[in-house]
Write an enzyme that holds these catalytic residues in place. Structure first.
Site, short mmCIF file in Angstrom:
data_model
loop_
_atom_site.label_atom_id
_atom_site.label_comp_id
_atom_site.label_asym_id
_atom_site.label_seq_id
_atom_site.Cartn_x
_atom_site.Cartn_y
_atom_site.Cartn_z
N THR A 143 -17.95 -15.37 -30.83
CA THR A 143 -18.09 -15.38 -29.36
C THR A 143 -17.70 -13.98 -28.86
O THR A 143 -18.51 -13.08 -28.85
CB THR A 143 -17.23 -16.47 -28.71
OG1 THR A 143 -15.88 -16.39 -29.20
CG2 THR A 143 -17.79 -17.85 -29.03
N LYS A 165 -13.88 -17.39 -37.05
CA LYS A 165 -14.07 -16.68 -35.80
C LYS A 165 -12.82 -16.86 -34.97
O LYS A 165 -12.10 -17.88 -35.07
CB LYS A 165 -15.31 -17.18 -35.05
CG LYS A 165 -15.26 -18.60 -34.52
CD LYS A 165 -14.52 -18.83 -33.22
CE LYS A 165 -15.01 -17.92 -32.12
NZ LYS A 165 -14.20 -18.15 -30.85
N THR A 176 -8.35 -20.35 -30.24
CA THR A 176 -9.79 -20.54 -30.25
C THR A 176 -10.31 -19.95 -31.53
O THR A 176 -10.81 -18.85 -31.57
CB THR A 176 -10.48 -19.84 -29.07
OG1 THR A 176 -10.02 -20.42 -27.88
CG2 THR A 176 -11.97 -20.04 -29.10
N GLU A 255 -8.80 -10.04 -28.16
CA GLU A 255 -9.63 -9.52 -27.07
C GLU A 255 -8.99 -8.29 -26.41
O GLU A 255 -7.86 -8.34 -25.93
CB GLU A 255 -9.86 -10.63 -26.03
CG GLU A 255 -10.79 -11.70 -26.55
CD GLU A 255 -10.95 -12.87 -25.61
OE1 GLU A 255 -11.94 -13.60 -25.77
OE2 GLU A 255 -10.10 -13.06 -24.73
N ASN A 380 -11.60 -11.52 -19.81
CA ASN A 380 -11.32 -12.89 -19.39
C ASN A 380 -11.44 -13.13 -17.90
O ASN A 380 -11.53 -14.27 -17.45
CB ASN A 380 -9.93 -13.31 -19.90
CG ASN A 380 -9.95 -13.56 -21.38
OD1 ASN A 380 -10.45 -14.59 -21.82
ND2 ASN A 380 -9.46 -12.62 -22.16
N THR A 385 -19.01 -15.80 -16.13
CA THR A 385 -20.02 -15.24 -15.23
C THR A 385 -20.44 -13.83 -15.63
O THR A 385 -21.30 -13.25 -15.04
CB THR A 385 -19.50 -15.21 -13.78
OG1 THR A 385 -18.28 -14.46 -13.73
CG2 THR A 385 -19.25 -16.61 -13.27
#
Length: 385
Positions: A143, A165, A176, A255, A380, A385
């Site tokens: 992702t 992942k 996650t 991230e 994040n 969007t």
């Protein structure tokens, strides 16, 4: 091209594809199986389904989609997870109850089943036992990951390989993250489950990127048995090494991260005490931001350790910092002895290591995380969007 992970295991075939943010991977391998799952109460539909199906101790295939988590989707989501196993079962010629299923992506959205069916029908005829196949499968399940994650432990008589992942929403009790591990060892389901739980406790459950625990965490391990039986302790150690490699890669790929943080706590009374302290230090926003700024603020490390709920004497601890090549002492038996320039220099690279000695016992544990940067907020703040 050589094998990096799961296709090094005899009997494993796979393939994957990605269309924009929506990917799908199929893995076919028949054998004894075990799984571990998120401890989040808001468990995703595929997690709920697999918690039931894994009780049979057998898997013949796995289907994984990325882009939609199929989490917080109620009965429809559960039925959709079942449908995914049916798609894979039909495409591969196996019974749906022996198909593992996992999803990752945005929470609170329903699956696009026509897309998944089409992707499954595209991927299934291509599954293969090649280095290319395992790479495509690892890429398909990504992702916000910036690189695919592979691990392979090769012993004299057996192998353990895995793909995973994970990048954000990572905290102890799994994050996650999805992991699919395969071995050619012959082992019964209970012993495999015991080994996987221990390996997870010492690897995936000691990774913290941002402190959030996901709805979708799944780690599945399938043993094909082609290599025959081996000593249980030897297999468990190899499985742990495989999981640890994947866990470190997940932490490295946090991230927005620029640095991997490794914290080893030693001389604790119990291993779990050491793990609690290590996790608390790793998850501290103050420690994470200090590492990002290459600020050797040892006070933040000791302060975080002090709120872990583990008893020790702060005036007796010792602390070192390292870049993986040379250790630099910061605190010795409660006395500050840091060379600030040397300590700061040790933070210039991609990996920063802290070693904390509690001076209370003989046990130790290691945890992994990453620095906290502006980029994490950017990723994040606009995730859906």
């Amino acid at each position: 091209m050589t094998f990096k992970s799961i296709c090094a295991i005899e009997g494993v075939k796979t393939w994957g594809m990605k269309e924009s943010k929506f990917g799908l991977a199929l893995i076919e391998a028949r054998g004894t199986a075990a799984g571990v799952f998120t401890r989040n109460l808001a468990r995703a539909a595929p997690v709920e389904l697999m918690r039931k199906q894994i009780k049979a101790g057998k898997l013949e295939a796995v289907i994984v989609n990325s882009g939609c988590a199929n989490a917080y989707t109620g009965k429809r989501g559960y039925d959709d997870a079942v449908t995914m196993t049916e798609y894979a079962g039909s495409a591969l010629g196996v019974k749906p109850r022996h198909v593992g299923v996992a999803s990752t992506g945005v929470i609170g959205r329903y699956l696009d089943l026509p897309l998944i069916k089409r992707q499954c029908e595209t991927v299934a005829p291509k599954i293969d036992h090649t280095p290319e196949a395992e790479i495509l499968a690892a890429q398909a399940i990504m992702t916000t990951d910036t690189f695919p994650k592979h691990a392979l432990i090769e012993k004299e008589t057996f192998r353990v390989g895995g793909i995973a992942k994970g990048s954000g929403m990572i905290a102890p009790n799994m994050g996650t993250m999805l992991a699919f591990i395969y071995t050619d060892v012959e082992i019964d389901a209970k012993s495999l489950a015991d080994s996987l739980k221990q390996a997870t406790r010492r690897s995936f459950n000691r990774v913290v990127v941002d402190g959030d625990t996901s709805t979708n965490d799944i780690a599945l391990c399938t043993a094909t048995g082609s290599a025959g039986k081996v000593k249980h302790a030897e297999f468990s150690a190899a499985l742990e090494a495989c999981c640890r490699s994947l866990a470190e890669q997940i932490a490295t790929d946090g991230e927005g991260a620029t640095k991997l943080i490794e914290v080893t706590v030693r001389s604790a009374k119990k291993e779990e005490d050491a793990a609690k302290v290590a996790r608390t230090v790793i998850e501290s926003p103050l420690v994470k931001t200090a590492v990002y700024g290459e600020d050797p603020n040892w006070g933040r490390v000791v302060a975080a350790a002090g709120r872990a709920g583990v008893k020790f004497d702060p005036n007796a601890v010792s602390l070192w910092i390292s870049d993986g090549k040379k250790k630099h002492p910061l605190v010795k038996s409660g006395e500050i002895i840091a060379d600030l320039d040397a300590a700061k220099k040790a933070m210039h690279g991609r990996k920063v290591i802290f070693i904390l000695d509690l001076a209370t016992g003989k046990e130790e544990a290691t945890a992994w995380g990453c620095d906290l940067t502006e980029r994490y907020v950017e990723i994040n703040g606009r995730y859906t969007t």
